[in-house]
Scaffold this motif. Structure first.
Motif, short mmCIF file in Angstrom:
data_model
loop_
_atom_site.label_atom_id
_atom_site.label_comp_id
_atom_site.label_asym_id
_atom_site.label_seq_id
_atom_site.Cartn_x
_atom_site.Cartn_y
_atom_site.Cartn_z
N HIS A 181 2.10 9.41 7.86
CA HIS A 181 3.37 9.12 7.97
C HIS A 181 4.67 10.10 7.82
O HIS A 181 5.44 10.33 8.30
CB HIS A 181 3.88 8.02 6.94
N ALA A 223 2.44 -1.41 16.77
CA ALA A 223 3.76 -0.99 16.34
C ALA A 223 4.51 -1.17 17.52
O ALA A 223 5.67 -1.88 17.20
CB ALA A 223 3.80 0.50 15.73
N ARG A 254 2.31 7.86 15.27
CA ARG A 254 1.25 6.80 14.86
C ARG A 254 -0.20 6.82 15.19
O ARG A 254 -1.05 5.90 15.27
CB ARG A 254 1.89 5.53 15.06
N LEU A 306 7.50 8.29 17.42
CA LEU A 306 6.82 7.38 16.77
C LEU A 306 5.35 7.03 17.54
O LEU A 306 4.25 7.01 16.81
CB LEU A 306 7.19 5.88 16.73
N GLN A 337 -3.04 8.19 4.46
CA GLN A 337 -2.05 7.40 5.29
C GLN A 337 -0.52 7.99 5.04
O GLN A 337 0.19 7.97 5.88
CB GLN A 337 -1.92 5.94 4.81
N ASP A 395 -2.50 3.76 15.89
CA ASP A 395 -1.74 2.54 15.43
C ASP A 395 -0.55 1.91 16.27
O ASP A 395 0.20 1.12 16.27
CB ASP A 395 -1.20 2.54 14.03
N TRP A 396 -0.38 3.05 17.21
CA TRP A 396 1.06 2.88 18.01
C TRP A 396 0.98 1.41 19.05
O TRP A 396 2.06 0.83 18.98
CB TRP A 396 1.17 4.01 19.10
N SER A 411 7.38 -0.74 10.66
CA SER A 411 6.59 -1.60 10.17
C SER A 411 7.72 -2.62 9.08
O SER A 411 7.09 -3.24 8.38
CB SER A 411 5.64 -1.16 9.35
N PRO A 468 8.33 3.16 6.65
CA PRO A 468 8.10 3.62 8.11
C PRO A 468 9.27 2.42 8.85
O PRO A 468 9.21 1.42 8.42
CB PRO A 468 6.72 3.26 8.55
#
Length: 284
Positions: free
Chosen positions: A9, A195, A188, A184, A5, A191-192, A161, A158
């Protein structure tokens, strides 16, 4: 945050974008940008990093990383540890950071008010600035009764988040925000969508209430509220947060007490520095 992770990032798409921009922009020095990317690899808890860590976190070739770390060590921005064959942050970085923090008048102006707010709510209050796709803490105030959070000055999180980051995004110039959101989205991956929805919710919260609430999204046991401050003459944006453990700091308190109090604190700071008066108007 586990190793995979953290690497995801830290391996930011801007490095590639900047290199491509450098080909068309004679003012941009790609080698300097890569060197700074090496320094940005250090995260909270990273006492030492080796060349392989830098390769994984930046995506740069091993030979390039070796030349960059050697150069940074010669200049005092990294320190080579012979027993481990790895590097630590050098005194040159510490000196630059100290100079930057000492020159932030807004930091000295804000700290007493941050401490008063932290004591009032038994919370932690912090001030932060943007570092590309992250938010970095530049000042913190803790109440005498607050349970310490795992953050301190210099910690990076980040941008999407945290309440701090979403508050920052809410007042960014439209063109800069569009570019950042594109970065971003690339960084990401899967996960975008979540987010993006959280960022949009934060913008709507700020429009309606003048602050952004985050419930257990940055750390699973932390609730917080944040308010941005736009400096005069386009000299920067800072975010202020107040929060703490979720079992102590509840959503109702954030929305009805802490958020309005933080908004008023930022309003007073804006008036004091001649900033964008009226962005955080006082409300009952």
């Amino acid at each position: 945050m586990n190793t995979n992770q953290r690497a995801r990032h830290l391996r930011l798409p801007e490095a590639t974008a900047e290199d491509e921009a450098g080909a068309a922009d004679r003012q941009f020095v790609a080698a300097l940008g890569r060197g700074l990317d090496i320094l940005r690899c250090f995260d909270e808890g990273d006492a030492e990093l080796g060349n392989q860590d830098f390769v994984q976190r930046t995506g740069l070739p091993k030979a390039t990383v070796s030349r960059l770390t050697y150069t940074l060590a010669r200049l005092g921005f990294l320190t080579y540890v012979e027993r481990s064959g790895r590097y630590t942050i050098g005194a040159g970085v510490v000196a630059l950071a100290r100079t930057m923090l000492n020159n932030l008048d807004i930091r000295q102006l804000a700290r007493p008010q941050m401490l008063e707010l932290a004591e009032r709510f038994g919370a932690v209050c912090c001030m932060a600035a943007r570092d590309r796709n992250h938010i970095v803490f530049i000042e913190m105030a803790r109440s005498s009764s607050a349970i310490t959070l795992s953050t301190d000055v210099g910690s990076r999180v980040p941008i999407e988040s945290t309440a701090l980051g979403r508050a920052y995004l809410a007042v960014m110039p439209a063109d800069e925000r569009t570019a950042l959101l594109a970065d971003l989205k690339q960084a990401r991956g899967k996960d975008w969508p979540a987010a993006k929805a959280a960022i949009a919710q934060g913008q709507e919260q700020f429009r309606r209430q003048g602050f952004v609430v985050s419930l257990q999204s940055w750390q699973r046991d932390v609730n917080a509220v944040a308010v941005p401050l736009v400096m005069p003459n386009g000299s920067g944006i800072y975010s202020f947060m107040c929060g703490g453990p979720s079992f102590l700091i509840k959503q109702a308190a954030l929305e009805n007490e802490i958020g309005p109090a933080l908004r008023q604190m930022v309003y007073r700071l804006e008036v004091g520095i001649g900033g964008r008066r009226g962005v955080h108007r006082l409300r009952d």
